[in-house]
Scaffold this motif. Structure first.
Motif, PDB file in Angstrom:
ATOM      1  N   VAL A 132      46.537  41.577  -0.991  1.00  0.00           N
ATOM      2  CA  VAL A 132      47.834  40.940  -0.770  1.00  0.00           C
ATOM      3  C   VAL A 132      48.868  41.640  -1.643  1.00  0.00           C
ATOM      4  O   VAL A 132      48.648  41.830  -2.846  1.00  0.00           O
ATOM      5  N   VAL A 133      49.993  42.026  -1.049  1.00  0.00           N
ATOM      6  CA  VAL A 133      51.077  42.693  -1.776  1.00  0.00           C
ATOM      7  C   VAL A 133      52.336  41.842  -1.662  1.00  0.00           C
ATOM      8  O   VAL A 133      52.761  41.482  -0.560  1.00  0.00           O
ATOM      9  N   TRP A 134      52.924  41.541  -2.822  1.00  0.00           N
ATOM     10  CA  TRP A 134      54.163  40.772  -2.860  1.00  0.00           C
ATOM     11  C   TRP A 134      55.342  41.746  -2.875  1.00  0.00           C
ATOM     12  O   TRP A 134      55.442  42.600  -3.758  1.00  0.00           O
ATOM     13  N   GLY A 135      56.228  41.658  -1.879  1.00  0.00           N
ATOM     14  CA  GLY A 135      57.389  42.530  -1.855  1.00  0.00           C
ATOM     15  C   GLY A 135      58.051  42.546  -0.496  1.00  0.00           C
ATOM     16  O   GLY A 135      57.545  41.975   0.474  1.00  0.00           O
ATOM     17  N   ARG A 136      59.175  43.209  -0.431  1.00  0.00           N
ATOM     18  CA  ARG A 136      59.918  43.368   0.818  1.00  0.00           C
ATOM     19  C   ARG A 136      59.552  44.696   1.456  1.00  0.00           C
ATOM     20  O   ARG A 136      59.306  45.694   0.770  1.00  0.00           O
ATOM     21  N   ALA A 137      59.584  44.726   2.768  1.00  0.00           N
ATOM     22  CA  ALA A 137      59.218  45.943   3.495  1.00  0.00           C
ATOM     23  C   ALA A 137      60.132  47.105   3.134  1.00  0.00           C
ATOM     24  O   ALA A 137      59.669  48.242   3.002  1.00  0.00           O
ATOM     25  N   GLU A 138      61.430  46.830   2.955  1.00  0.00           N
ATOM     26  CA  GLU A 138      62.372  47.906   2.662  1.00  0.00           C
ATOM     27  C   GLU A 138      62.040  48.591   1.331  1.00  0.00           C
ATOM     28  O   GLU A 138      62.269  49.793   1.169  1.00  0.00           O
ATOM     29  N   ASP A 139      61.527  47.820   0.371  1.00  0.00           N
ATOM     30  CA  ASP A 139      61.172  48.388  -0.932  1.00  0.00           C
ATOM     31  C   ASP A 139      59.806  49.066  -0.896  1.00  0.00           C
ATOM     32  O   ASP A 139      59.643  50.197  -1.356  1.00  0.00           O
ATOM     33  N   GLN A 140      58.823  48.383  -0.334  1.00  0.00           N
ATOM     34  CA  GLN A 140      57.458  48.912  -0.321  1.00  0.00           C
ATOM     35  C   GLN A 140      57.329  50.133   0.578  1.00  0.00           C
ATOM     36  O   GLN A 140      56.464  50.980   0.373  1.00  0.00           O
ATOM     37  N   GLY A 141      58.198  50.240   1.590  1.00  0.00           N
ATOM     38  CA  GLY A 141      58.156  51.381   2.486  1.00  0.00           C
ATOM     39  C   GLY A 141      58.559  52.689   1.830  1.00  0.00           C
ATOM     40  O   GLY A 141      58.380  53.767   2.410  1.00  0.00           O
ATOM     41  N   ARG A 142      59.095  52.612   0.615  1.00  0.00           N
ATOM     42  CA  ARG A 142      59.462  53.812  -0.144  1.00  0.00           C
ATOM     43  C   ARG A 142      58.425  54.154  -1.216  1.00  0.00           C
ATOM     44  O   ARG A 142      58.524  55.210  -1.857  1.00  0.00           O
ATOM     45  N   VAL A 143      57.475  53.282  -1.419  1.00  0.00           N
ATOM     46  CA  VAL A 143      56.456  53.496  -2.454  1.00  0.00           C
ATOM     47  C   VAL A 143      55.399  54.474  -1.923  1.00  0.00           C
ATOM     48  O   VAL A 143      54.831  54.239  -0.846  1.00  0.00           O
ATOM     49  N   PRO A 144      55.117  55.565  -2.645  1.00  0.00           N
ATOM     50  CA  PRO A 144      54.153  56.557  -2.138  1.00  0.00           C
ATOM     51  C   PRO A 144      52.790  55.982  -1.773  1.00  0.00           C
ATOM     52  O   PRO A 144      52.150  56.471  -0.837  1.00  0.00           O
ATOM     53  N   GLU A 145      52.369  54.952  -2.477  1.00  0.00           N
ATOM     54  CA  GLU A 145      51.072  54.331  -2.184  1.00  0.00           C
ATOM     55  C   GLU A 145      51.013  53.770  -0.765  1.00  0.00           C
ATOM     56  O   GLU A 145      49.936  53.674  -0.166  1.00  0.00           O
ATOM     57  N   HIS A 146      52.163  53.385  -0.245  1.00  0.00           N
ATOM     58  CA  HIS A 146      52.216  52.740   1.071  1.00  0.00           C
ATOM     59  C   HIS A 146      52.891  53.593   2.157  1.00  0.00           C
ATOM     60  O   HIS A 146      52.582  53.422   3.339  1.00  0.00           O
ATOM     61  N   ARG A 147      53.780  54.468   1.781  1.00  0.00           N
ATOM     62  CA  ARG A 147      54.563  55.192   2.789  1.00  0.00           C
ATOM     63  C   ARG A 147      53.676  56.130   3.611  1.00  0.00           C
ATOM     64  O   ARG A 147      52.979  56.987   3.070  1.00  0.00           O
ATOM     65  N   GLU A 148      53.691  55.916   4.918  1.00  0.00           N
ATOM     66  CA  GLU A 148      52.939  56.731   5.883  1.00  0.00           C
ATOM     67  C   GLU A 148      51.457  56.833   5.516  1.00  0.00           C
ATOM     68  O   GLU A 148      50.838  57.884   5.634  1.00  0.00           O
ATOM     69  N   ARG A 149      50.876  55.682   5.116  1.00  0.00           N
ATOM     70  CA  ARG A 149      49.477  55.639   4.697  1.00  0.00           C
ATOM     71  C   ARG A 149      48.580  54.830   5.623  1.00  0.00           C
ATOM     72  O   ARG A 149      47.373  54.779   5.417  1.00  0.00           O
ATOM     73  N   TYR A 150      49.154  54.194   6.643  1.00  0.00           N
ATOM     74  CA  TYR A 150      48.378  53.242   7.424  1.00  0.00           C
ATOM     75  C   TYR A 150      48.121  53.738   8.854  1.00  0.00           C
ATOM     76  O   TYR A 150      48.978  54.342   9.486  1.00  0.00           O
ATOM     77  N   ASP A 151      46.918  53.437   9.330  1.00  0.00           N
ATOM     78  CA  ASP A 151      46.548  53.765  10.708  1.00  0.00           C
ATOM     79  C   ASP A 151      47.208  52.817  11.696  1.00  0.00           C
ATOM     80  O   ASP A 151      47.619  53.222  12.783  1.00  0.00           O
ATOM     81  N   VAL A 152      47.258  51.536  11.309  1.00  0.00           N
ATOM     82  CA  VAL A 152      47.826  50.495  12.174  1.00  0.00           C
ATOM     83  C   VAL A 152      48.727  49.608  11.326  1.00  0.00           C
ATOM     84  O   VAL A 152      48.317  49.118  10.273  1.00  0.00           O
ATOM     85  N   VAL A 153      49.955  49.401  11.787  1.00  0.00           N
ATOM     86  CA  VAL A 153      50.880  48.456  11.156  1.00  0.00           C
ATOM     87  C   VAL A 153      51.295  47.456  12.216  1.00  0.00           C
ATOM     88  O   VAL A 153      51.517  47.821  13.380  1.00  0.00           O
TER      89      VAL A 153
END
Length: 246
Positions: A132-153
């Motif tokens: 579970v990650v607490w945060g807004r999509a606009e902020d987390q979408g810029r974090v390298p850990e999450h940006r363009e890391r997922y097969d399915v969103v």
């Protein structure tokens, strides 16, 4: 509803959708709904609290996404604005081998989702992870850990499609997919979103209209494939996509 009746409604509805479920998976989905009802007395998780409605409008509606997205072991899945865990937790119950991340902007809902992890997901076992990650999509979408890391969103009933595309496509790896789960009246939204989808590196791969079992509610599923990296300026700062859609 009696427990047997609830189980039969869920399993029958899943079968009508063409989604397979083991008895253990079905029990996990029902346990999740029980926790939603219990915690809903303390916080606002859902306006739908009648058991039959919850099975159809939450569990089966969530499972309908699996008629378009085929999940497998080890796939990285992100549910944006998950709320009470729909559709992400239902997907995890049905396909425990996925690596699931739930993104939620309200901390109190994150506490609920952590409890779901302990009470529903952990007993399922399997190699797939749950976070579970607490945060807004606009902020987390810029974090390298999450940006363009997922097969399915995926995102269910979060925002207008052109806004939703900016929230979600930055998380999808090139070659991955974003599934927008929408209600009726999609055509105008879809037309307005074409520019945003293309600008963010996506293309519409499939649009599927269906009626949910046991009630006939109309649902629209939009599958968007990531064909190019999302340009660095996106997502824009928190609040901007909703106020000024692409």
């Amino acid at each position: 509803m009696e427990a047997v009746e609830s189980r039969e409604l869920l399993i029958g509805g899943l079968a009508a959708l063409g989604v397979s479920a083991t008895p253990t998976a079905a029990e996990a989905v029902l346990r999740h709904l029980d926790l939603v009802r219990t915690w809903n007395e303390r916080m606002n998780l859902t306006a739908i609290t009648e058991e039959r409605e919850m099975i159809v409008k939450h569990a089966l509606d969530s499972a309908a996404g699996l008629t378009v997205v085929k999940l497998g072991p080890g796939q990285r899945v992100l549910d944006v604005g998950t709320g009470a865990g729909f559709p992400g937790v239902v997907w995890k119950c049905l396909v425990p081998e996925i690596d699931l991340v739930l993104l939620e902007s309200l901390q109190k809902r994150c506490r609920f989702l952590e409890e779901v992890g302990e009470e529903v997901v952990r007993p399922l076992g399997g190699a797939g992870s749950y976070r579970v990650v607490w945060g807004r999509a606009e902020d987390q979408g810029r974090v390298p850990e999450h940006r363009e890391r997922y097969d399915v969103v995926t995102a269910r009933a979060v925002a207008e499609l052109r806004v939703l595309a900016e929230y979600c496509l930055p998380f999808v790896r090139v070659g991955g997919v974003f599934l927008a789960m929408k209600g009726p009246g999609l055509s105008a939204e879809l037309g307005a979103a074409q520019n945003a989808v293309a600008k963010l590196g996506g293309e519409v791969a499939e649009v599927r209209e269906l009626e949910l079992p046991e009630g006939g509610l109309h649902r629209s599923l939009v599958l968007i494939r990531k064909v190019a990296p999302t340009p660095k300026p996106y997502p824009r700062k928190a609040g901007v996509p909703a106020k000024n859609p692409l």
